[in-house]
Design a protein around this motif. Structure first.
Motif, PDB file in Angstrom:
ATOM      1  N   VAL A  26      53.234  84.003  47.524  1.00  0.00           N
ATOM      2  CA  VAL A  26      52.607  84.523  46.174  1.00  0.00           C
ATOM      3  C   VAL A  26      51.428  83.467  45.723  1.00  0.00           C
ATOM      4  O   VAL A  26      50.451  84.069  45.451  1.00  0.00           O
ATOM      5  CB  VAL A  26      53.951  84.507  45.298  1.00  0.00           C
ATOM      6  CG1 VAL A  26      53.139  84.722  43.779  1.00  0.00           C
ATOM      7  CG2 VAL A  26      54.800  85.645  45.571  1.00  0.00           C
ATOM      8  N   PRO A  27      51.839  82.205  45.769  1.00  0.00           N
ATOM      9  CA  PRO A  27      50.487  81.307  45.471  1.00  0.00           C
ATOM     10  C   PRO A  27      49.478  81.607  46.340  1.00  0.00           C
ATOM     11  O   PRO A  27      48.214  81.575  45.741  1.00  0.00           O
ATOM     12  CB  PRO A  27      51.131  79.871  45.620  1.00  0.00           C
ATOM     13  CG  PRO A  27      52.613  80.010  45.572  1.00  0.00           C
ATOM     14  CD  PRO A  27      52.800  81.696  46.039  1.00  0.00           C
ATOM     15  N   GLN A  30      47.730  84.710  45.156  1.00  0.00           N
ATOM     16  CA  GLN A  30      47.195  84.761  43.856  1.00  0.00           C
ATOM     17  C   GLN A  30      45.665  83.895  44.221  1.00  0.00           C
ATOM     18  O   GLN A  30      44.822  84.224  43.526  1.00  0.00           O
ATOM     19  CB  GLN A  30      48.105  83.861  42.910  1.00  0.00           C
ATOM     20  CG  GLN A  30      49.176  84.884  42.685  1.00  0.00           C
ATOM     21  CD  GLN A  30      50.100  83.976  41.500  1.00  0.00           C
ATOM     22  OE1 GLN A  30      49.875  82.972  41.196  1.00  0.00           O
ATOM     23  NE2 GLN A  30      50.958  84.731  40.940  1.00  0.00           N
ATOM     24  N   SER A  31      45.807  82.782  44.934  1.00  0.00           N
ATOM     25  CA  SER A  31      44.657  82.084  45.262  1.00  0.00           C
ATOM     26  C   SER A  31      43.225  82.896  45.892  1.00  0.00           C
ATOM     27  O   SER A  31      42.362  82.911  45.137  1.00  0.00           O
ATOM     28  CB  SER A  31      44.921  80.941  45.904  1.00  0.00           C
ATOM     29  OG  SER A  31      45.981  79.888  45.539  1.00  0.00           O
ATOM     30  N   ILE A  34      42.208  85.038  42.951  1.00  0.00           N
ATOM     31  CA  ILE A  34      41.090  84.583  41.991  1.00  0.00           C
ATOM     32  C   ILE A  34      39.891  84.094  42.584  1.00  0.00           C
ATOM     33  O   ILE A  34      38.930  84.158  41.853  1.00  0.00           O
ATOM     34  CB  ILE A  34      41.927  83.180  41.657  1.00  0.00           C
ATOM     35  CG1 ILE A  34      43.184  83.596  40.487  1.00  0.00           C
ATOM     36  CG2 ILE A  34      41.084  82.463  40.547  1.00  0.00           C
ATOM     37  CD1 ILE A  34      44.031  82.403  40.200  1.00  0.00           C
TER      38      ILE A  34
END
Lengths: 184, 182
Positions: A26-27, A30-31, A34
């Motif tokens: 997930v991180p 998300q990165s 972004i």
């Protein structure tokens, strides 16, 4: 089937569980998501500022469009893929927020209008003949549309971030309230 | 673990820190503005870097692109730093020991050094390769480093959110009761 049941249904699939069970997925997604905001939003910014005559006024609009459109569309594609996978990983977190629902609505409007704008710019340039260096005149209202486009994309970015804060941002309007206030 | 320095405690206890923690809307708004500005910094620098790499906008002067883009970059960086400082004030003692936060600050410092070296040394000779000429190796190196460093800054920023345990997400074990109405 309610949206809540639909979200819970996705959450109970083995794919969703698998995505959530690996802590870095997930991180990382998300990165990437972004990073792509930077690519997409700056592409939109440059095209809009060109329409407003604030950057690259010495270049024909169609050239500015052709310079940034590939970044816009590749960025949107990567964001769609990472966004879908993130939604499968955390369907309740996404679907059960007003921010997510509004974001999806604005995305449809903004992507549709960007595609229509691009078609119109390229069409006008073909008619006018870019080779002759004649810049086709911009239709009335296009400056206002450029400003509206920027405002809407900023709203999309804000709504994306607000998914994590749906209750503080929307209060009782947030569907998470019906989940017993467990989610924010 | 050592205690953070006293000024870190002072920052967290300050009226601004208090306000950030106490105001329901402060965190989401500051967070959204921060993300918007950070992505603007990355996106605008990327346009300059791709020109320095000679991949795009080759017919456009390097100085012109740098002038156009870096205005936005600096404005966005200033707002990102301000909103970042507001974040920090809310949970200064937690941030102080967070490895992702420390690496992010280090990465921003590295980005600054890379930019300074490029600006003070390589960019002096820009007249020779401003337009319609291949950019020198030093410029291409600076551009590559810049892209890699800024990607690190964004990724580390996202990692902070996962290691600082301030953002609340839906717990996996959330209990769905479909039997009754709300």
């Amino acid at each position: 089937m309610s949206l809540q049941e639909f979200a819970a249904g996705i959450q109970s699939t083995s794919l969703s569980t698998a995505l959530k069970s690996v802590s870095w997925i997930v991180p990382t997604l998300q990165s990437v998501h972004i990073l792509m905001i930077g690519v997409v939003f700056v592409s939109i910014l440059m095209i809009s500022l060109r329409v407003l005559g604030r950057v690259r006024a010495d270049e024909p609009l169609v050239r500015v469009w052709n310079r940034f459109a590939p970044f816009l569309w590749s960025g949107v594609a990567v964001m769609a893929v990472t966004g879908v996978v993130l939604t499968i990983a955390e369907p309740v977190r996404e679907f059960m927020t007003l921010s997510f629902r509004l974001k999806m609505l604005l995305l449809v409007i903004c992507i549709g209008s960007a595609a229509a704008f691009g078609r119109s710019v390229r069409g006008a340039a073909r008619v006018a003949g870019v080779a002759t260096g004649v810049e086709p005149p911009l239709p009335a209202g296009v400056r206002l549309a450029a400003v509206a486009t920027l405002v809407l994309w900023i709203a999309i970015i804000f709504l994306g971030r607000a998914i994590a804060y749906d209750t503080p941002v929307w209060g009782d309007w947030s569907p998470t309230v019906s989940l017993g206030g467990a989610a924010t | 673990m050592n205690a953070p320095p006293s000024f870190i405690h002072d920052i967290e206890a300050s009226a601004i820190g208090e306000w950030m923690r106490g105001n329901l809307l402060a965190m989401p708004v500051v967070n959204a503005v921060h993300v918007l500005c950070v992505t603007l910094v990355f996106g605008t620098i990327l346009v300059v870097d791709l020109r320095l790499l000679g991949l795009l906008d080759r017919g456009r002067a390097v100085t012109q692109i740098a002038h156009e883009m870096l205005r936005v970059t600096w404005a966005a960086f200033a707002v990102a730093a301000l909103t970042g400082a507001l974040f920090f004030s809310a949970n200064a003692t937690t941030y102080w020991f967070n490895p992702a936060f420390r690496f992010k600050m280090l990465a921003i410092l590295l980005a600054g050094v890379n930019m300074a070296v490029f600006q003070l040394i390589t960019f002096r000779g820009v007249a020779a390769w401003d337009r319609n000429a291949p950019t020198p190796r030093a410029a291409r190196l600076a551009a590559t480093l810049s892209i890699l460093i800024w990607i690190s800054v964004l990724v580390l920023g996202r990692v902070i959110g996962f290691t600082k345990s301030v953002e609340v997400t839906v717990p996996e074990n959330v209990d769905f009761d479909f039997s009754g109405g709300p």
